[in-house]
Design an enzyme around this catalytic site. Structure first.
Site, PDB file in Angstrom:
ATOM      1  N   HIS A  27      66.744 -53.964  -3.354  1.00  0.00           N
ATOM      2  CA  HIS A  27      66.533 -53.969  -1.903  1.00  0.00           C
ATOM      3  C   HIS A  27      65.079 -53.716  -1.567  1.00  0.00           C
ATOM      4  O   HIS A  27      64.302 -53.250  -2.406  1.00  0.00           O
ATOM      5  CB  HIS A  27      67.421 -52.923  -1.201  1.00  0.00           C
ATOM      6  CG  HIS A  27      67.151 -51.499  -1.594  1.00  0.00           C
ATOM      7  ND1 HIS A  27      67.860 -50.853  -2.595  1.00  0.00           N
ATOM      8  CD2 HIS A  27      66.256 -50.585  -1.142  1.00  0.00           C
ATOM      9  CE1 HIS A  27      67.411 -49.610  -2.707  1.00  0.00           C
ATOM     10  NE2 HIS A  27      66.431 -49.429  -1.850  1.00  0.00           N
ATOM     11  N   HIS A  38      59.670 -48.852   0.711  1.00  0.00           N
ATOM     12  CA  HIS A  38      59.691 -48.972  -0.748  1.00  0.00           C
ATOM     13  C   HIS A  38      60.442 -50.228  -1.174  1.00  0.00           C
ATOM     14  O   HIS A  38      61.104 -50.869  -0.360  1.00  0.00           O
ATOM     15  CB  HIS A  38      60.298 -47.724  -1.418  1.00  0.00           C
ATOM     16  CG  HIS A  38      61.763 -47.506  -1.197  1.00  0.00           C
ATOM     17  ND1 HIS A  38      62.267 -46.671  -0.229  1.00  0.00           N
ATOM     18  CD2 HIS A  38      62.864 -48.013  -1.826  1.00  0.00           C
ATOM     19  CE1 HIS A  38      63.582 -46.660  -0.282  1.00  0.00           C
ATOM     20  NE2 HIS A  38      63.983 -47.471  -1.248  1.00  0.00           N
ATOM     21  N   GLU A  56      61.242 -47.708  -6.381  1.00  0.00           N
ATOM     22  CA  GLU A  56      62.464 -47.025  -6.813  1.00  0.00           C
ATOM     23  C   GLU A  56      63.062 -47.829  -7.964  1.00  0.00           C
ATOM     24  O   GLU A  56      63.044 -49.070  -7.951  1.00  0.00           O
ATOM     25  CB  GLU A  56      63.458 -46.970  -5.641  1.00  0.00           C
ATOM     26  CG  GLU A  56      64.768 -46.264  -5.976  1.00  0.00           C
ATOM     27  CD  GLU A  56      65.754 -46.227  -4.791  1.00  0.00           C
ATOM     28  OE1 GLU A  56      65.570 -46.994  -3.826  1.00  0.00           O
ATOM     29  OE2 GLU A  56      66.701 -45.425  -4.860  1.00  0.00           O
TER      30      GLU A  56
END
Lengths: 134, 134
Positions: free
Chosen positions: A7, A79, A130
């Site tokens: 994502h 992010h 991440e």
């Protein structure tokens, strides 16, 4: 090593406005908001054919995105999340290459219920990255 | 209306370091740099299984990313690009919803040889959004 882009997260100051923007003006499939008190955020997932957009809005005190929104009052891309098969192996390879892992360095259970780590933006060309084990 | 996430663009101050990071430490498939003098950038595409990361580095004077790197010397996530089937129809729908299109408002041929538009970050929760017709 890294696999799919899981994502892109966008921190938003006005969740209702962001939902309306993606659902109406951009015509995307927008899911219902989910409060994640353990993570200090309310999350809305937008499903694209190949990946997801994750809208993040602060929830409660000490939200981890409060600082970002203080610096970026209009919101912004917060992010990107890459999938890995083995998060501990990925962490060790990155640490050996000199990259810093945020927090304790141990994987935590993320908003999707899977182990995640965050990497230091200074080691990733300014991008907060991440990693999520899938 | 919007379809796939075509790419996430990251503006990088040191292209060699960014290529080494993605190829070696992150183990991704990294393509050769492409100079795009008409767009004022050198571009490196990183192929993920479901989308692309686009590393952007300034090329020549008046690069459109020079200002971003002046504000973000370490680099950062610069924009996200959504695919649309009909870029003029998408633009007109977004304008009717009150969103502003950057520049002349007419699609230009982007770095991939396809019509693109950029939308004003203030209207997209602080995120710079590119639309690309596919």
């Amino acid at each position: 090593m890294i696999g799919r882009l899981n994502h892109v997260a966008i921190a938003v100051p006005d969740l209702d406005a962001a939902v309306a923007l993606y659902a109406d003006a951009l015509g995307a499939k927008v899911n219902a908001p989910q409060d994640e008190p353990d993570h200090g955020v309310t999350v809305v997932f937008i499903e694209l054919p190949n990946t997801k957009i994750e809208l993040l809005h602060p929830l409660g005190k000490n939200s981890p995105i409060a600082g970002f929104l203080a610096k970026n009052p209009a919101g912004g891309i917060h992010h990107i999340c890459y999938e890995v098969q083995d998060i501990v192996a990925a962490r060790d390879r990155l640490k050996a290459a000199g990259a810093r892992v945020l927090g304790s360095g141990e994987p935590k259970v993320g908003a999707h219920g899977k182990p995640v780590l965050f990497l230091h933006p200074k080691d990733f060309q300014g991008a907060l990255v991440e990693l999520e084990e899938t």
